[in-house]
Design a protein around this motif. Sequence first.
Motif, PDB file in Angstrom:
ATOM      1  N   SER A  57      19.343  61.212-116.138  1.00  0.00           N
ATOM      2  CA  SER A  57      19.466  62.107-117.160  1.00  0.00           C
ATOM      3  C   SER A  57      20.476  61.509-118.281  1.00  0.00           C
ATOM      4  CB  SER A  57      19.893  63.512-116.391  1.00  0.00           C
ATOM      5  OG  SER A  57      21.531  63.157-116.016  1.00  0.00           O
ATOM      6  N   LYS A  58      20.478  62.117-119.593  1.00  0.00           N
ATOM      7  CA  LYS A  58      21.258  61.847-120.396  1.00  0.00           C
ATOM      8  C   LYS A  58      22.683  61.865-120.158  1.00  0.00           C
ATOM      9  CE  LYS A  58      22.846  63.252-125.046  1.00  0.00           C
ATOM     10  NZ  LYS A  58      22.510  64.082-126.242  1.00  0.00           N
ATOM     11  N   TYR A  68      25.248  59.685-133.620  1.00  0.00           N
ATOM     12  CA  TYR A  68      24.772  60.259-132.185  1.00  0.00           C
ATOM     13  C   TYR A  68      25.312  59.279-131.312  1.00  0.00           C
ATOM     14  CZ  TYR A  68      21.571  60.832-128.282  1.00  0.00           C
ATOM     15  OH  TYR A  68      20.978  61.110-127.134  1.00  0.00           O
ATOM     16  N   LEU A  69      25.444  57.921-131.391  1.00  0.00           N
ATOM     17  CA  LEU A  69      26.097  57.104-130.227  1.00  0.00           C
ATOM     18  C   LEU A  69      27.472  57.411-130.125  1.00  0.00           C
ATOM     19  CD1 LEU A  69      24.455  53.681-131.313  1.00  0.00           C
ATOM     20  CD2 LEU A  69      24.158  54.883-129.351  1.00  0.00           C
ATOM     21  N   ASP A  70      28.235  57.600-131.435  1.00  0.00           N
ATOM     22  CA  ASP A  70      29.537  58.216-131.317  1.00  0.00           C
ATOM     23  C   ASP A  70      29.866  59.395-130.670  1.00  0.00           C
ATOM     24  OD1 ASP A  70      30.155  55.790-132.843  1.00  0.00           O
ATOM     25  OD2 ASP A  70      30.476  56.802-135.009  1.00  0.00           O
ATOM     26  N   GLU A  71      28.956  60.158-130.938  1.00  0.00           N
ATOM     27  CA  GLU A  71      29.197  61.507-130.157  1.00  0.00           C
ATOM     28  C   GLU A  71      28.963  61.284-128.591  1.00  0.00           C
ATOM     29  OE1 GLU A  71      26.119  65.319-129.622  1.00  0.00           O
ATOM     30  OE2 GLU A  71      26.304  64.486-131.826  1.00  0.00           O
ATOM     31  N   CYS A  72      28.034  60.488-128.309  1.00  0.00           N
ATOM     32  CA  CYS A  72      27.874  60.397-126.787  1.00  0.00           C
ATOM     33  C   CYS A  72      29.094  59.383-126.121  1.00  0.00           C
ATOM     34  CB  CYS A  72      26.578  59.450-126.531  1.00  0.00           C
ATOM     35  SG  CYS A  72      24.915  60.496-126.924  1.00  0.00           S
ATOM     36  N   ALA A 112      31.541  60.964-123.255  1.00  0.00           N
ATOM     37  CA  ALA A 112      32.117  60.238-122.133  1.00  0.00           C
ATOM     38  C   ALA A 112      33.810  60.343-122.284  1.00  0.00           C
ATOM     39  CB  ALA A 112      31.760  58.835-122.009  1.00  0.00           C
ATOM     40  N   GLN A 113      34.601  60.057-123.106  1.00  0.00           N
ATOM     41  CA  GLN A 113      35.922  59.934-123.405  1.00  0.00           C
ATOM     42  C   GLN A 113      36.628  61.308-123.080  1.00  0.00           C
ATOM     43  OE1 GLN A 113      36.532  59.051-127.401  1.00  0.00           O
ATOM     44  NE2 GLN A 113      36.486  56.822-126.979  1.00  0.00           N
ATOM     45  N   ASP A 114      35.803  62.571-123.401  1.00  0.00           N
ATOM     46  CA  ASP A 114      36.139  63.804-123.034  1.00  0.00           C
ATOM     47  C   ASP A 114      36.088  64.059-121.440  1.00  0.00           C
ATOM     48  OD1 ASP A 114      36.552  64.597-125.537  1.00  0.00           O
ATOM     49  OD2 ASP A 114      34.666  65.500-126.011  1.00  0.00           O
ATOM     50  N   MET A 115      35.206  63.245-120.770  1.00  0.00           N
ATOM     51  CA  MET A 115      35.415  63.357-119.246  1.00  0.00           C
ATOM     52  C   MET A 115      36.426  62.445-118.619  1.00  0.00           C
ATOM     53  SD  MET A 115      31.385  63.797-118.200  1.00  0.00           S
ATOM     54  CE  MET A 115      30.657  62.643-119.393  1.00  0.00           C
ATOM     55  N   GLY A 116      37.215  61.680-119.581  1.00  0.00           N
ATOM     56  CA  GLY A 116      38.091  60.820-119.021  1.00  0.00           C
ATOM     57  C   GLY A 116      37.630  59.202-118.782  1.00  0.00           C
ATOM     58  N   LEU A 117      36.478  59.150-119.348  1.00  0.00           N
ATOM     59  CA  LEU A 117      35.917  57.981-119.178  1.00  0.00           C
ATOM     60  C   LEU A 117      36.206  57.066-120.462  1.00  0.00           C
ATOM     61  CD1 LEU A 117      32.554  59.012-117.580  1.00  0.00           C
ATOM     62  CD2 LEU A 117      34.610  58.361-116.404  1.00  0.00           C
ATOM     63  N   PHE A 132      32.237  52.155-121.344  1.00  0.00           N
ATOM     64  CA  PHE A 132      31.929  53.538-121.503  1.00  0.00           C
ATOM     65  C   PHE A 132      31.490  53.827-122.930  1.00  0.00           C
ATOM     66  CE2 PHE A 132      34.567  53.939-117.770  1.00  0.00           C
ATOM     67  CZ  PHE A 132      33.506  54.472-116.873  1.00  0.00           C
ATOM     68  N   VAL A 133      31.417  52.708-123.733  1.00  0.00           N
ATOM     69  CA  VAL A 133      30.816  52.681-125.116  1.00  0.00           C
ATOM     70  C   VAL A 133      29.258  52.855-125.051  1.00  0.00           C
ATOM     71  CG1 VAL A 133      30.724  51.650-127.350  1.00  0.00           C
ATOM     72  CG2 VAL A 133      32.699  51.746-126.299  1.00  0.00           C
ATOM     73  N   VAL A 134      28.638  54.067-125.451  1.00  0.00           N
ATOM     74  CA  VAL A 134      27.453  54.280-125.145  1.00  0.00           C
ATOM     75  C   VAL A 134      26.346  53.579-126.094  1.00  0.00           C
ATOM     76  CG1 VAL A 134      25.593  56.081-125.000  1.00  0.00           C
ATOM     77  CG2 VAL A 134      27.752  56.742-124.284  1.00  0.00           C
TER      78      VAL A 134
END
Length: 436
Positions: free
Chosen positions: A255-256, A306-310, A314-319, A324-326
């Motif tokens: 999943s995304k 869109y990539l920056d948003e993704c 990830a950063q908001d999840m502590g990653l 973890f750069v999408v």
Amino acid sequence: MNDRTDTNKHKMPPKKKNAKNDEDLGAMRAARFGRVKNNLSMGFVGLPNVGKSTLTNLLAGASHAEAANYPFCTIDPNVVQCVVPDQKFTYLAKTYKPPSVVPAILKVVDIAGLIRGASEGAGLGNAFLSHIAAVDGIFHLVRAFESDEIVHVDDSVDPIRDLETIQGELCLKDIDTLGKVLENEKNRIRKEKGIARSAEPPLTELFQNAYDKCEELLKSNTPVQTGEFNSAEVEMIKDWGLITTKPQVYVVNLSKKNFIRKGSKWLGKIQEWVQSHGGGQIIPMSCEFEQELFDLKDDPAAQQAYLDECTKEAQDMGLKGPQFVVKSVIPRLIRSGRTALCLQSFYTAGPKEVRAWTIQQGTLAPQAAGVIHTDFEKGFIKAEVANFDDFKAHHEGAASMAKVKEAGKYRQEGKTYAMQEGDIVVFMHNTSKSKK
């Protein structure tokens, strides 16, 4: 989605320090059984509704800056040619700025979905098996995402069960083929030695050993290409037409959300299964993410946003951190298929054209010249070669080899030279000799 967002569990498998070497070794092991050709193809194999057609379409439309004027080609609805992402090729094209640029391509086939019983003709079984026999390598795509809108053929998502189904059907078909190979060999010996059809003919030690090894692997649901064989056994097995001698790359459709966080409850289990079935490269990706990114292809700024948003998600999840750069996995997928087939590029570069030519690893200079034109191989004299890294280090921005020659990095090679990845070449050939 049943997966919990846990930043400490179910992460994508860590890469071993020698993972690249392991992948290369696995590719070379599988390539032993392959056809010696430069236009090899990969095929997507999987159950229905796992994302094969979506991913094939994404590969067909993959937009690469280095090939902006290359006519992306869909050979038919199920076959596409993908431009191979190549920074060296891009650099040469930008340096020479020719009117024509021709990148390397990889042919990919979307093979009809397989179901349990295909080895016995269920569903599109026979068509499936003929299509897979025609390709040279396999992208084994498994579904690891939940969706109420996309029905799973077995009513629930279980990648391990799906891996067992696909691998099981391929191995069952090969066991059937192996039985026919054995009977044909016995009949050949009976005819050669004048033995009655009712008598059991003596098999050679070479045949028996190769047969026994293949049978043992297949009965354990393990691809033949992962086994240990000597060169004589390999040459014999090549003629048997076994599906599981083809190199495999395992592709996991997440999943995304799980792709962004680089974690899933299934990834560790998939890695364990692959390792217990001969090993192989595993590429986690998300058709959902790739499709959303591709839909913004006409607006590069929107794609980057869109990539920056993704990545922020990830950063908001502590990653945090570069891992973890999408970004899109499509380029890696194309390169992995090429690596699995043991293909590489050499380049010709000049004011009129920059072109990447595809050859198999280990190809000698005369045969590489023959890829350009058969006359070049027949009348081969020598190859004038500069490795890309030497060109980049010494050309001083000029679209010429002058500075590279001054630095002593432009060399002449003969008939026994094995081409290296990234060679920039001019082939010298005798035109009068080649016409004979």
